[in-house]
Enzyme design. Structure first.
Site, short mmCIF file in Angstrom:
data_model
loop_
_atom_site.label_atom_id
_atom_site.label_comp_id
_atom_site.label_asym_id
_atom_site.label_seq_id
_atom_site.Cartn_x
_atom_site.Cartn_y
_atom_site.Cartn_z
CG ASP A 1 -11.89 -8.76 -0.04
OD1 ASP A 1 -12.89 -8.72 0.73
OD2 ASP A 1 -11.18 -8.06 0.13
CD GLU B 1 -2.73 -1.27 2.16
OE1 GLU B 1 -3.99 -1.90 2.08
OE2 GLU B 1 -2.38 -0.82 3.52
N GLY C 1 -12.65 -4.54 1.92
CA GLY C 1 -13.74 -5.38 1.57
C GLY C 1 -14.94 -4.79 1.29
CB ILE D 1 -15.06 -9.23 6.58
CG1 ILE D 1 -14.79 -8.24 7.74
CG2 ILE D 1 -16.38 -9.54 6.45
CD1 ILE D 1 -15.11 -8.74 9.09
CD GLU E 1 -5.17 -1.92 8.87
OE1 GLU E 1 -4.79 -2.97 9.07
OE2 GLU E 1 -5.86 -1.36 7.76
#
Length: 239
Positions: free
Chosen positions: A207, A20, A86, A163, A184
């Site tokens: 996702d 990232e 997600g 998740i 975060e």
């Protein structure tokens, strides 16, 4: 640390993982590296903007400590949290981007004392509101660098859990709502709230946070992170 009287804008940029922050690091003119709390804080410039870039590590505690160091040691004026998440909304697909309106914990539960799910006791707020001006400038940045990407504005739900199941996803939606789930953002948002620092969470969707998450995530992680980095670089030019 910013000296008294200085008016130069300094932006803190936090990513949880190396994927990232690596693109942003490559775009930086790095002037100094400070090691603190097992984190490396890269001081320098991106497009003539003063920035401090750091990989916080995964999870709420790492993220909160990281944001507080940016406030205390580096005196940043704004914080951007860039990364992946997600989707919690069926309209938000892999590759789309979510810009935070606010952030909340999906695993903070003191309802027994009369608080709503996700609310931190005794703070006087139900969620941590993001900076509207930063969000508007982020939308403009996306239109410039990636006009085909879908952009959504809404709540970011955070907790110390990846998740990957429909049952958990449905519970989070019912408890606190939200456009996306990650690990975060709310901790960074809380630190910003306590220190009166404007913030924005930028999340590219990797996702669907359901039974396919473990399959989708490895495939789309790198692309989603790079999309976020490109957006962040364009955004900081205008902050």
């Amino acid at each position: 640390m910013k000296l008294s009287g200085e008016n130069i804008m300094k932006i803190g940029i936090i990513g949880a993982m190396e994927v990232e922050v690596e693109t942003l690091k490559g775009a930086m003119n790095v002037k100094n590296v400070v090691k603190k709390a097992s984190m490396e804080f890269y001081e320098g410039t991106i497009e003539n903007t003063e920035v401090v870039l750091v990989r916080s590590g995964i999870g709420k505690v790492n993220a909160g400590i990281c944001a507080q160091i940016l406030a205390d040691i580096f005196g940043v004026d704004k914080i951007i949290n860039t990364g992946i998440a997600g989707s919690l909304n069926n309209d938000i697909n892999i590759g789309d981007v979510v810009l935070s309106t606010d952030a909340i914990y999906h695993d903070m539960d003191v309802r027994v004392f009369g608080y709503k799910m996700g609310v931190v006791p005794q703070l006087g707020v139900e969620s941590f509101v993001a900076d509207a001006d930063m969000r508007e400038k982020a939308k403009a940045a996306i239109k410039k660098v990636a006009p085909d990407i879908g952009v959504f504005e809404g709540r970011v739900a955070s907790g110390d859990q990846f998740i990957s199941g429909k049952e958990t996803k449905d519970r989070i939606i019912a408890d606190v709502g939200g456009m996306c789930a990650e690990m975060e953002g709310a901790a960074i948002a809380q630190a910003c709230y306590l220190n009166n620092i404007p913030y924005l969470i930028i999340r590219a969707i990797s996702d669907k946070a359901d039974g396919t998450a473990d399959v989708d995530y490895p495939t789309f992680e790198a692309k989603a992170a790079k999309d976020c980095a490109a957006l962040t670089m364009e955004l900081i030019k205008n902050l």
